[in-house]
Design a protein around this motif. Structure first.
Motif, PDB file in Angstrom:
ATOM      1  N   GLY A   1      13.447   1.123   1.800  1.00 30.67           N
ATOM      2  CA  GLY A   1      12.372   1.912   2.387  1.00 30.67           C
ATOM      3  C   GLY A   1      11.112   1.083   2.531  1.00 30.67           C
ATOM      4  N   THR A   2       9.992   1.772   2.739  1.00 35.86           N
ATOM      5  CA  THR A   2       8.700   1.127   2.939  1.00 35.86           C
ATOM      6  C   THR A   2       7.914   1.117   1.633  1.00 35.86           C
ATOM      7  OG1 THR A   2       8.663   1.956   5.199  1.00 35.86           O
ATOM      8  CG2 THR A   2       6.570   1.193   4.294  1.00 35.86           C
ATOM      9  N   LEU A   3       7.373  -0.033   1.289  1.00 35.79           N
ATOM     10  CA  LEU A   3       6.547  -0.164   0.090  1.00 35.79           C
ATOM     11  C   LEU A   3       5.185   0.453   0.383  1.00 35.79           C
ATOM     12  CD1 LEU A   3       6.398  -1.371  -2.769  1.00 35.79           C
ATOM     13  CD2 LEU A   3       5.533  -3.466  -1.736  1.00 35.79           C
ATOM     14  N   ASP A   4       4.862   1.554  -0.310  1.00 35.99           N
ATOM     15  CA  ASP A   4       3.632   2.297  -0.031  1.00 35.99           C
ATOM     16  C   ASP A   4       2.474   1.968  -0.956  1.00 35.99           C
ATOM     17  OD1 ASP A   4       4.731   3.705   2.094  1.00 35.99           O
ATOM     18  OD2 ASP A   4       5.483   5.285   0.806  1.00 35.99           O
ATOM     19  N   GLU A   5       2.781   1.604  -2.190  1.00 34.17           N
ATOM     20  CA  GLU A   5       1.718   1.403  -3.174  1.00 34.17           C
ATOM     21  C   GLU A   5       2.242   0.498  -4.280  1.00 34.17           C
ATOM     22  OE1 GLU A   5      -1.124   4.196  -6.048  1.00 34.17           O
ATOM     23  OE2 GLU A   5       0.451   5.119  -4.859  1.00 34.17           O
TER      24      GLU A   5
END
Length: 102
Positions: A36-40
């Motif tokens: 997935g996408t690294l958000d934080e």
């Protein structure tokens, strides 16, 4: 008679405690992946949002997992971990690595 009773009691105590060292059901040693996408990213955890829009907070102790330092917020990553992930419950496991997704 007291010695026999004491030995039986000790044996019962050992049998009762034998199951205490077993793994919890949520602490599987099987390696799994999440892409997935690294958000934080913080000092003790990071958040990845998968393709379905579900966000997962993955915690770690004793330093960042392998590869996390090379990733930036917004990058697409693949996380290898053990344990169980949940959208609502705390992460129970260990993050093994974080790599750029293909």
């Amino acid at each position: 008679m007291k010695r026999i009773f004491a030995c039986l009691l000790a044996a019962a105590l050992l049998l009762a405690c034998a199951g205490c060292g077993a793994k919890k059901s949520g602490e599987s040693g099987e390696e799994k992946t999440l892409t997935g996408t690294l958000d934080e990213v913080k000092d003790f955890m990071f958040v990845v949002t998968d393709d379905n829009g579900d966000s997962y907070a993955l915690t770690f102790e004793g330093g960042a997992p392998e590869g996390l330092a090379e990733q930036e917020v917004g990058d697409r990553v693949t996380v290898t971990y053990t344990g169980e992930l949940s959208v609502v419950d705390a992460f129970t496991g260990q993050v093994l690595s974080v790599k750029a997704a293909k």
